[in-house]
Scaffold this motif. Sequence first.
Motif, PDB file in Angstrom:
ATOM      1  N   PHE A 188       0.851  -1.127  -0.016  1.00  0.00           N
ATOM      2  CA  PHE A 188      -0.098  -0.006   0.215  1.00  0.00           C
ATOM      3  C   PHE A 188       0.891   1.207   0.107  1.00  0.00           C
ATOM      4  CE2 PHE A 188       0.560  -1.357   4.476  1.00  0.00           C
ATOM      5  CZ  PHE A 188       0.830  -0.175   5.003  1.00  0.00           C
ATOM      6  N   HIS A 189       0.319   2.374  -0.414  1.00  0.00           N
ATOM      7  CA  HIS A 189       1.091   3.720  -0.334  1.00  0.00           C
ATOM      8  C   HIS A 189       0.704   4.481   0.799  1.00  0.00           C
ATOM      9  CE1 HIS A 189       3.286   7.026  -2.339  1.00  0.00           C
ATOM     10  NE2 HIS A 189       2.467   7.593  -1.547  1.00  0.00           N
ATOM     11  N   GLY A 190       1.634   5.099   1.837  1.00  0.00           N
ATOM     12  CA  GLY A 190       1.203   6.058   2.592  1.00  0.00           C
ATOM     13  C   GLY A 190       2.645   6.532   3.284  1.00  0.00           C
ATOM     14  N   LEU A 191       2.315   7.594   4.035  1.00  0.00           N
ATOM     15  CA  LEU A 191       3.335   8.289   4.603  1.00  0.00           C
ATOM     16  C   LEU A 191       4.701   8.822   3.796  1.00  0.00           C
ATOM     17  CD1 LEU A 191       3.864   6.289   7.985  1.00  0.00           C
ATOM     18  CD2 LEU A 191       2.404   8.201   7.615  1.00  0.00           C
ATOM     19  N   GLY A 192       4.080   9.017   2.548  1.00  0.00           N
ATOM     20  CA  GLY A 192       4.985   9.431   1.120  1.00  0.00           C
ATOM     21  C   GLY A 192       5.773   8.301   0.825  1.00  0.00           C
ATOM     22  N   GLY A 193       5.371   7.272   0.896  1.00  0.00           N
ATOM     23  CA  GLY A 193       6.224   6.055   0.198  1.00  0.00           C
ATOM     24  C   GLY A 193       5.459   4.802   0.149  1.00  0.00           C
ATOM     25  N   GLU A 194       6.076   3.881  -0.571  1.00  0.00           N
ATOM     26  CA  GLU A 194       5.412   2.516  -0.688  1.00  0.00           C
ATOM     27  C   GLU A 194       5.699   1.790   0.739  1.00  0.00           C
ATOM     28  OE1 GLU A 194       3.549   1.237  -3.147  1.00  0.00           O
ATOM     29  OE2 GLU A 194       3.607   3.238  -3.615  1.00  0.00           O
ATOM     30  N   GLN A 195       4.740   0.913   0.996  1.00  0.00           N
ATOM     31  CA  GLN A 195       4.813   0.135   2.239  1.00  0.00           C
ATOM     32  C   GLN A 195       4.193  -1.023   1.773  1.00  0.00           C
ATOM     33  OE1 GLN A 195       5.696   1.918   4.934  1.00  0.00           O
ATOM     34  NE2 GLN A 195       5.372   4.162   4.297  1.00  0.00           N
ATOM     35  N   ARG A 196       4.683  -2.214   2.657  1.00  0.00           N
ATOM     36  CA  ARG A 196       4.351  -3.481   2.589  1.00  0.00           C
ATOM     37  C   ARG A 196       3.603  -4.108   3.919  1.00  0.00           C
ATOM     38  NH1 ARG A 196       6.256  -4.813  -2.055  1.00  0.00           N
ATOM     39  NH2 ARG A 196       4.977  -6.559  -2.320  1.00  0.00           N
ATOM     40  N   HIS A 197       2.806  -4.892   3.932  1.00  0.00           N
ATOM     41  CA  HIS A 197       2.381  -5.732   4.915  1.00  0.00           C
ATOM     42  C   HIS A 197       3.566  -6.578   5.446  1.00  0.00           C
ATOM     43  CE1 HIS A 197      -1.864  -4.681   5.587  1.00  0.00           C
ATOM     44  NE2 HIS A 197      -1.869  -4.686   4.220  1.00  0.00           N
ATOM     45  N   ARG A 198       3.501  -7.225   6.770  1.00  0.00           N
ATOM     46  CA  ARG A 198       4.565  -7.880   7.165  1.00  0.00           C
ATOM     47  C   ARG A 198       4.424  -9.353   6.179  1.00  0.00           C
ATOM     48  NH1 ARG A 198       4.474  -8.967  13.426  1.00  0.00           N
ATOM     49  NH2 ARG A 198       6.216 -10.375  12.909  1.00  0.00           N
ATOM     50  N   GLN A 199       3.559  -9.502   5.671  1.00  0.00           N
ATOM     51  CA  GLN A 199       3.230 -10.731   4.557  1.00  0.00           C
ATOM     52  C   GLN A 199       1.964 -10.488   3.740  1.00  0.00           C
ATOM     53  OE1 GLN A 199       1.800 -13.530   8.205  1.00  0.00           O
ATOM     54  NE2 GLN A 199       0.701 -14.089   6.261  1.00  0.00           N
ATOM     55  N   ALA A 200       2.059 -11.145   2.797  1.00  0.00           N
ATOM     56  CA  ALA A 200       0.783 -11.137   1.862  1.00  0.00           C
ATOM     57  C   ALA A 200      -0.165 -11.882   2.586  1.00  0.00           C
ATOM     58  CB  ALA A 200       1.348 -11.325   0.530  1.00  0.00           C
ATOM     59  N   PHE A 201      -1.472 -11.310   2.294  1.00  0.00           N
ATOM     60  CA  PHE A 201      -2.670 -11.919   2.952  1.00  0.00           C
ATOM     61  C   PHE A 201      -3.483 -12.164   1.774  1.00  0.00           C
ATOM     62  CE2 PHE A 201      -1.514  -9.009   6.294  1.00  0.00           C
ATOM     63  CZ  PHE A 201      -1.325 -10.081   7.333  1.00  0.00           C
ATOM     64  N   GLU A 202      -3.902 -13.654   1.816  1.00  0.00           N
ATOM     65  CA  GLU A 202      -5.188 -14.181   0.604  1.00  0.00           C
ATOM     66  C   GLU A 202      -6.485 -14.370   1.194  1.00  0.00           C
ATOM     67  OE1 GLU A 202      -3.732 -17.396  -1.643  1.00  0.00           O
ATOM     68  OE2 GLU A 202      -2.332 -16.183  -2.673  1.00  0.00           O
ATOM     69  N   PHE A 203      -7.240 -13.718   0.147  1.00  0.00           N
ATOM     70  CA  PHE A 203      -8.663 -13.971   0.473  1.00  0.00           C
ATOM     71  C   PHE A 203      -9.335 -14.747  -0.468  1.00  0.00           C
ATOM     72  CE2 PHE A 203      -7.007 -10.416   2.818  1.00  0.00           C
ATOM     73  CZ  PHE A 203      -7.422 -10.981   4.157  1.00  0.00           C
ATOM     74  N   HIS A 204     -10.271 -15.717  -0.278  1.00  0.00           N
ATOM     75  CA  HIS A 204     -10.942 -16.549  -1.155  1.00  0.00           C
ATOM     76  C   HIS A 204     -12.481 -15.987  -1.133  1.00  0.00           C
ATOM     77  CE1 HIS A 204      -7.849 -19.316  -2.589  1.00  0.00           C
ATOM     78  NE2 HIS A 204      -7.350 -19.018  -1.419  1.00  0.00           N
ATOM     79  N   THR A 205     -13.033 -15.617  -2.172  1.00  0.00           N
ATOM     80  CA  THR A 205     -14.442 -15.396  -2.272  1.00  0.00           C
ATOM     81  C   THR A 205     -15.128 -16.094  -3.258  1.00  0.00           C
ATOM     82  OG1 THR A 205     -14.189 -13.491  -3.620  1.00  0.00           O
ATOM     83  CG2 THR A 205     -14.240 -12.935  -1.542  1.00  0.00           C
ATOM     84  N   ASP A 206     -16.068 -16.641  -2.835  1.00  0.00           N
ATOM     85  CA  ASP A 206     -17.193 -17.432  -3.549  1.00  0.00           C
ATOM     86  C   ASP A 206     -18.572 -17.112  -3.159  1.00  0.00           C
ATOM     87  OD1 ASP A 206     -17.706 -19.327  -5.420  1.00  0.00           O
ATOM     88  OD2 ASP A 206     -16.890 -21.060  -4.622  1.00  0.00           O
ATOM     89  N   HIS A 207     -19.333 -18.162  -3.781  1.00  0.00           N
ATOM     90  CA  HIS A 207     -20.835 -18.082  -3.392  1.00  0.00           C
ATOM     91  C   HIS A 207     -21.317 -19.114  -2.716  1.00  0.00           C
ATOM     92  CE1 HIS A 207     -21.470 -14.360  -6.205  1.00  0.00           C
ATOM     93  NE2 HIS A 207     -21.269 -14.016  -4.969  1.00  0.00           N
ATOM     94  N   PRO A 208     -22.273 -19.531  -1.904  1.00  0.00           N
ATOM     95  CA  PRO A 208     -22.656 -20.517  -1.318  1.00  0.00           C
ATOM     96  C   PRO A 208     -23.302 -21.592  -2.247  1.00  0.00           C
ATOM     97  CG  PRO A 208     -24.108 -18.730  -0.532  1.00  0.00           C
ATOM     98  CD  PRO A 208     -22.971 -18.068  -1.345  1.00  0.00           C
ATOM     99  N   GLU A 209     -23.525 -22.801  -1.891  1.00  0.00           N
ATOM    100  CA  GLU A 209     -24.050 -23.919  -2.777  1.00  0.00           C
ATOM    101  C   GLU A 209     -25.571 -23.702  -3.234  1.00  0.00           C
ATOM    102  OE1 GLU A 209     -23.116 -27.300  -0.464  1.00  0.00           O
ATOM    103  OE2 GLU A 209     -21.014 -27.730  -1.335  1.00  0.00           O
ATOM    104  N   ILE A 210     -26.158 -22.912  -2.242  1.00  0.00           N
ATOM    105  CA  ILE A 210     -27.622 -22.489  -2.709  1.00  0.00           C
ATOM    106  C   ILE A 210     -27.574 -21.691  -4.006  1.00  0.00           C
ATOM    107  CG2 ILE A 210     -28.683 -23.048  -0.539  1.00  0.00           C
ATOM    108  CD1 ILE A 210     -29.035 -19.918  -0.213  1.00  0.00           C
ATOM    109  N   PHE A 211     -26.478 -21.331  -4.200  1.00  0.00           N
ATOM    110  CA  PHE A 211     -26.335 -20.087  -5.642  1.00  0.00           C
ATOM    111  C   PHE A 211     -25.698 -21.075  -6.571  1.00  0.00           C
ATOM    112  CE2 PHE A 211     -26.169 -15.887  -3.443  1.00  0.00           C
ATOM    113  CZ  PHE A 211     -27.569 -15.924  -3.046  1.00  0.00           C
ATOM    114  N   ALA A 212     -25.779 -22.409  -6.349  1.00  0.00           N
ATOM    115  CA  ALA A 212     -25.320 -23.345  -7.254  1.00  0.00           C
ATOM    116  C   ALA A 212     -23.774 -23.115  -7.591  1.00  0.00           C
ATOM    117  CB  ALA A 212     -25.877 -23.338  -8.969  1.00  0.00           C
ATOM    118  N   SER A 213     -23.006 -22.637  -6.515  1.00  0.00           N
ATOM    119  CA  SER A 213     -21.440 -22.202  -6.513  1.00  0.00           C
ATOM    120  C   SER A 213     -20.879 -23.391  -5.611  1.00  0.00           C
ATOM    121  CB  SER A 213     -21.280 -21.001  -6.003  1.00  0.00           C
ATOM    122  OG  SER A 213     -21.828 -19.911  -6.813  1.00  0.00           O
ATOM    123  N   GLU A 214     -19.444 -23.416  -5.476  1.00  0.00           N
ATOM    124  CA  GLU A 214     -18.965 -24.566  -4.762  1.00  0.00           C
ATOM    125  C   GLU A 214     -18.428 -23.856  -3.074  1.00  0.00           C
ATOM    126  OE1 GLU A 214     -15.474 -25.367  -7.136  1.00  0.00           O
ATOM    127  OE2 GLU A 214     -16.623 -25.594  -8.699  1.00  0.00           O
TER     128      GLU A 214
END
Lengths: 193, 446
Positions: free
Chosen positions: A58-84
Motif C-alpha cells: 500500500f502507499h502511505g507516509l510519502g512512500g510504498e509500504q508492505r504488510h509483514r506478509q501478503a494476505f490471501e482471501f478467497h471469495t465465492d458464493h454458497p452452494e444454494i447459488f449453485a456455487s462451490e
Amino acid sequence: MQTQTTTAANTVSNGVNVQALLGAREALSQAPEAARFKWRATSEWVHGTQSRTTIDGFHGLGGEQRHRQAFEFHTDHPEIFASEDKGATPVEMVLVGLAGCLSAGVAAVAQHRNIQLRSVKATLEAGMDIQGILGIDDKVRNGFDGVKVHFEIDADATPEQIAALVAQSQKRSAVFDIMTNPTDVHVTASKRT
Amino acid sequence: MNPVVDVVVIGGGHCGLAMSRALTQRSIDHVVIERGEVGQAWRAERWDSLRLLTPNWMTQLPGQGYTGPDPGGYMGAGEVAAFLADYARRISAPVVTGTTVLRVSALASGYLVHTDRGDWRCRALVLASGAYRKPVVPALLAQALPPGITQLTSQAYKRPGQLDDGGVLVVGASATGLQLAQEIHHSGRPVTLAVGEHVRMPRLYRGRDVQWWMLASGLLDQRIEQVDDAARVRRLPSPQLVGTRERSTLDLNLLQQQGVQVVGRLAGVRDGRALFSGSLRNVCALADLKMNRLLDGFDAWAQREGLAASVLGPNRLERPGATVVAASPVLSLALEPQIRTVLWATGLRPDHSWLALPVFDRHGGLLHEGGVVQGAPGVVALGLPFMRRRKSSFIHGAGDDAHELAAHLAEHLDRSAGLRRHATPAAAARPFIGPSTAFTSESLAS
C-alpha cells in the motif's frame, strides 16, 4: 484510594498504542501529503464464482509500504447459488471490513479514554433482497437494504460510556463512512496480452 | 498625510465596542471603523424572526447590563442592534460609520488600513468584524444541484415568503437549521432537514434556562487551554436552541412530530437525486449522549455546590427522550420537481479577505493564540468561537477577552514606542470616559 485509581488508569491496556496514534495525528496535521494513502488489492478469478484476492503493498507516509506478509482471501458464493462455496461471499467480506474497522475503533477510543476492555463481540447482519442482483425488480437495489451491528462489550465502564465508545468508533470509522456515504467508483478494463 | 491613530478597531459590533471601552479605560487612542451602522450584521444580515440563543439577563457588555422588563426573554435582532447603539453612545465610542475596510497591509512599523473613505495608519489592530460573516457552503454539492433549484444561504434568508412554493431542503442542524426548518414548515412548504453532527440541548433544565446552567457551572468561562482538542471545540455548531416566549425546546423529535422529514447529512447529488448519509442514527446517538453528559455534569456541579435542595429539588423537568430515528431513514430523494429550494444552514465563518498579512493557515483560518494573531505583532482578534473561553463568541463573553487583549495591546504599544511613550504623559492627560465598574463574569451569575 487516589493512588489506586491513578495506577489503574495507567495500567489500562487494550493493546492500542494511542500515544503513537496521537503522535501521528500531530505529525500528519503538519504534513498533509504524507497522510494521503492508497489501499490496494489484486485479484485473480479462479473458477466459477470463486476469486482469490491478494493484499500486500500500500502507499502511505510519502512512500510504498508492505504488510509483514501478503494476505490471501478467497471469495465465492454458497452452494444454494449453485456455487462451490470455497470462500465467503463478497458481501460478507464487506461485513468483515465493517466489523474489523468498528472493533479497532472501539479499542482505540477505549484506550484513549482509559477504559479497560475484557471482551468486544460484534454481531453483524445485512439485509439484502436478491431480486435486485437477479434483475427481477428494478426498484430493488443490488446492495444491502440495511446493516445491523450489535456490540456486546465487557469493560470497566458504565453502559453510557460503552455506548459512547461505539458511537465515537462509528464517527471515526473509514468503513462505516464508505458504507454510509456515496463513493465514486471508477472501473476500467483492458485486454490482457 | 493619512490620519494616524494608535489602534484601529475594525467592526462596530459588540466586540469592537467592548474593546473600545477597554482601550478608552487605558486612555489608548483609537478609532472604530464600521462599514454600516453600529451592529450592522444585526440590522441587515439576520432573518426576521431571529432571537438570541441567550436570555436577556445574559446580554451584557462591560458596564451595561439588561435593564428592560423581561430578563428571561430573548432579544430580537433589532433589539440587539438598539442595545449596541445605546452602548456605543454611553461609552462615547469613537465610531466612524459608513466606512468599509478594503485592505489592511503592513508598514515598516504598524499597519495601513485602506478604506473606501480614506486611509488610516495605526500601530495596532483589532479584528472585530464578526465571526459569522461569510456563509460556508459545500461547493461540490452546490454545483451538483440541478440549475432549476433555488439555492439560498441562511444569511440571505429573511422569511418564508421569499421562497417559491413547494418543497425546501434545509441543510444543517444547528440552531439556524432547526429554526428555519420549523418556520418554513409552518408556512406550508414541505421541509426535509439534512442532519449531520449537531449539538442538542433542552431550553430549560430543572426549570432554569440551560444557559444559566452553562454560565453558573463555569462551563462558559472554561478556557481554551483547559480543553483537550481546541480545533474540535472551535468547530462545534451552535446548539439546537431557540428563544421563544414559551421558552420551548426545539429538537429533532419536535420537528418530526410537526411533520418535518429528517434525513442524514447531505452526502452527494447524483442523477438529480440528493443522497443522504446513513450515519443519521449515529449522529443522533452522539448528540443524545453528549447532551446527557452535559446534564449529568450540571447535576454533579449542583451537588458539589450544595445547591441540591434548591436547584435539583423536585425534578421539575424530565430529561428529553432519545432522538427518534425512522426505522428506515430516507437515503435519497428526487430533487425535482418536489424540491424548489435548498437552504444552506451550513455555518458562517469570519471574512478576513481584506487582511493582506501572512496570518492564515492553509484552509484560510486565522492563525491566532487566544486572539493574539500569529505573525503580525499588535494584531488581535475578538469574538471567534472559543477564542479564549467558551463564551468568547457570546455577547457577554466579549468583556473579559477585550479586557485581556487590551492589556496585550497596551504592552505592545509600550514596547514598540520604547521610551517615547513614557516621556510624554499624553495618555494620563486624556479624559477618562465611561463607568469604571469592574466587569466580572461572577456578576452575571447573580
